[in-house]
Design a protein around this motif. Structure first.
Motif, PDB file in Angstrom:
ATOM      1  N   SER A   4       0.734  -0.635   9.987  1.00  0.00           N
ATOM      2  CA  SER A   4       0.860  -0.528   8.526  1.00  0.00           C
ATOM      3  C   SER A   4      -0.502  -0.584   7.853  1.00  0.00           C
ATOM      4  CB  SER A   4       1.752  -1.648   7.976  1.00  0.00           C
ATOM      5  OG  SER A   4       3.088  -1.449   8.358  1.00  0.00           O
ATOM      6  N   ARG A  91      11.999  -2.212   3.574  1.00  0.00           N
ATOM      7  CA  ARG A  91      11.464  -1.778   4.866  1.00  0.00           C
ATOM      8  C   ARG A  91      11.740  -0.292   5.100  1.00  0.00           C
ATOM      9  NH1 ARG A  91       8.377  -4.170   8.747  1.00  0.00           N
ATOM     10  NH2 ARG A  91       9.542  -4.799  10.530  1.00  0.00           N
ATOM     11  N   HIS A  93      12.143   2.120   2.869  1.00  0.00           N
ATOM     12  CA  HIS A  93      11.417   3.015   1.966  1.00  0.00           C
ATOM     13  C   HIS A  93       9.904   2.860   1.992  1.00  0.00           C
ATOM     14  CE1 HIS A  93      14.918   4.949   0.282  1.00  0.00           C
ATOM     15  NE2 HIS A  93      15.508   3.773   0.350  1.00  0.00           N
ATOM     16  N   THR A  94       9.421   1.713   2.484  1.00  0.00           N
ATOM     17  CA  THR A  94       7.968   1.517   2.528  1.00  0.00           C
ATOM     18  C   THR A  94       7.417   1.456   3.947  1.00  0.00           C
ATOM     19  OG1 THR A  94       8.034  -0.905   2.565  1.00  0.00           O
ATOM     20  CG2 THR A  94       8.047   0.173   0.384  1.00  0.00           C
ATOM     21  N   GLN A  96       7.160  -1.273   5.334  1.00  0.00           N
ATOM     22  CA  GLN A  96       6.451  -2.548   5.261  1.00  0.00           C
ATOM     23  C   GLN A  96       7.440  -3.657   4.899  1.00  0.00           C
ATOM     24  OE1 GLN A  96       3.590  -1.421   2.265  1.00  0.00           O
ATOM     25  NE2 GLN A  96       2.696   0.124   3.580  1.00  0.00           N
ATOM     26  N   VAL A 101       3.848  -5.611   0.929  1.00  0.00           N
ATOM     27  CA  VAL A 101       3.970  -4.196   0.548  1.00  0.00           C
ATOM     28  C   VAL A 101       2.695  -3.717  -0.151  1.00  0.00           C
ATOM     29  CG1 VAL A 101       5.241  -2.529  -0.867  1.00  0.00           C
ATOM     30  CG2 VAL A 101       6.482  -4.287   0.413  1.00  0.00           C
ATOM     31  N   HIS A 106       3.475   4.607   2.639  1.00  0.00           N
ATOM     32  CA  HIS A 106       4.926   4.658   2.816  1.00  0.00           C
ATOM     33  C   HIS A 106       5.331   5.978   3.479  1.00  0.00           C
ATOM     34  CE1 HIS A 106       4.291   2.475  -1.216  1.00  0.00           C
ATOM     35  NE2 HIS A 106       4.208   1.589  -0.236  1.00  0.00           N
ATOM     36  N   ILE A 110       6.694   7.170  -3.432  1.00  0.00           N
ATOM     37  CA  ILE A 110       7.642   6.401  -4.239  1.00  0.00           C
ATOM     38  C   ILE A 110       7.173   6.446  -5.684  1.00  0.00           C
ATOM     39  CG2 ILE A 110       8.639   4.120  -4.672  1.00  0.00           C
ATOM     40  CD1 ILE A 110       8.198   3.490  -1.703  1.00  0.00           C
ATOM     41  N   GLY A 129      -0.060  -3.974   3.340  1.00  0.00           N
ATOM     42  CA  GLY A 129       0.862  -3.460   4.353  1.00  0.00           C
ATOM     43  C   GLY A 129       1.440  -4.527   5.263  1.00  0.00           C
TER      44      GLY A 129
END
Length: 154
Positions: A4, A91, A93-94, A96, A101, A106, A110, A129
């Protein structure tokens, strides 16, 4: 380095910005914790809050750690009600976890709202991240990185 963090750093580098994720000795899951670890004002912490819109889409609100998001105000800005997202939604959508976040990195872009209050700080810090990571940047860099809309969210 955590995947991340690598993704966040790749996005930042790809935009030509110098900031990179700083990995802290302890997790910084809240704005006060992050501010204390970094030695900055809590208002300079850009909280990355994911909301779920009524239509099911994610919404990222980058807000100053000095105050709370007014969900009614944000709902009026975007034209539909919003609610808090659970950990699984965040989690998905990202990519993370809550508490770490980042504004970027991502799987898909977003829609992002950026708190006008962050403009008052020469340097702001967002999640990197992971809960131990923080990313320094300017207000203008945050706008470019996220493609976000500047708005009064509190």
């Amino acid at each position: 380095m955590h995947p991340s963090v690598e993704r966040v750093n790749e996005v930042v580098a790809g935009k030509g910005f110098a900031g990179r994720v700083v990995v802290l000795p302890d997790a910084a899951p809240t704005a006060p914790a992050a501010a204390e670890l970094l030695g900055v004002e809590v208002g300079a912490i850009a909280n990355s809050l994911i909301f779920r819109t009524e239509s099911g889409a994610p919404l990222l609100v980058m807000t100053s750690g000095a105050h709370r998001v007014d969900t009614d105000k944000v709902a009026a800005l975007i034209g539909e009600p919003i609610g808090r997202a659970d950990a699984a939604f965040v989690r998905t959508h990202t990519g993370q976890v809550i508490g770490g976040v980042a504004p970027v990195g991502h799987p898909q872009p977003i829609r992002t709202l950026i708190d006008t209050e962050l403009r008052g700080y020469p340097e702001i810090w967002s999640g990197g991240g992971i809960p131990h990571g923080m990313l320094p940047m300017s207000f203008e860099e945050l706008i470019v990185l996220t493609g976000g809309e500047v708005a009064e969210v509190a």
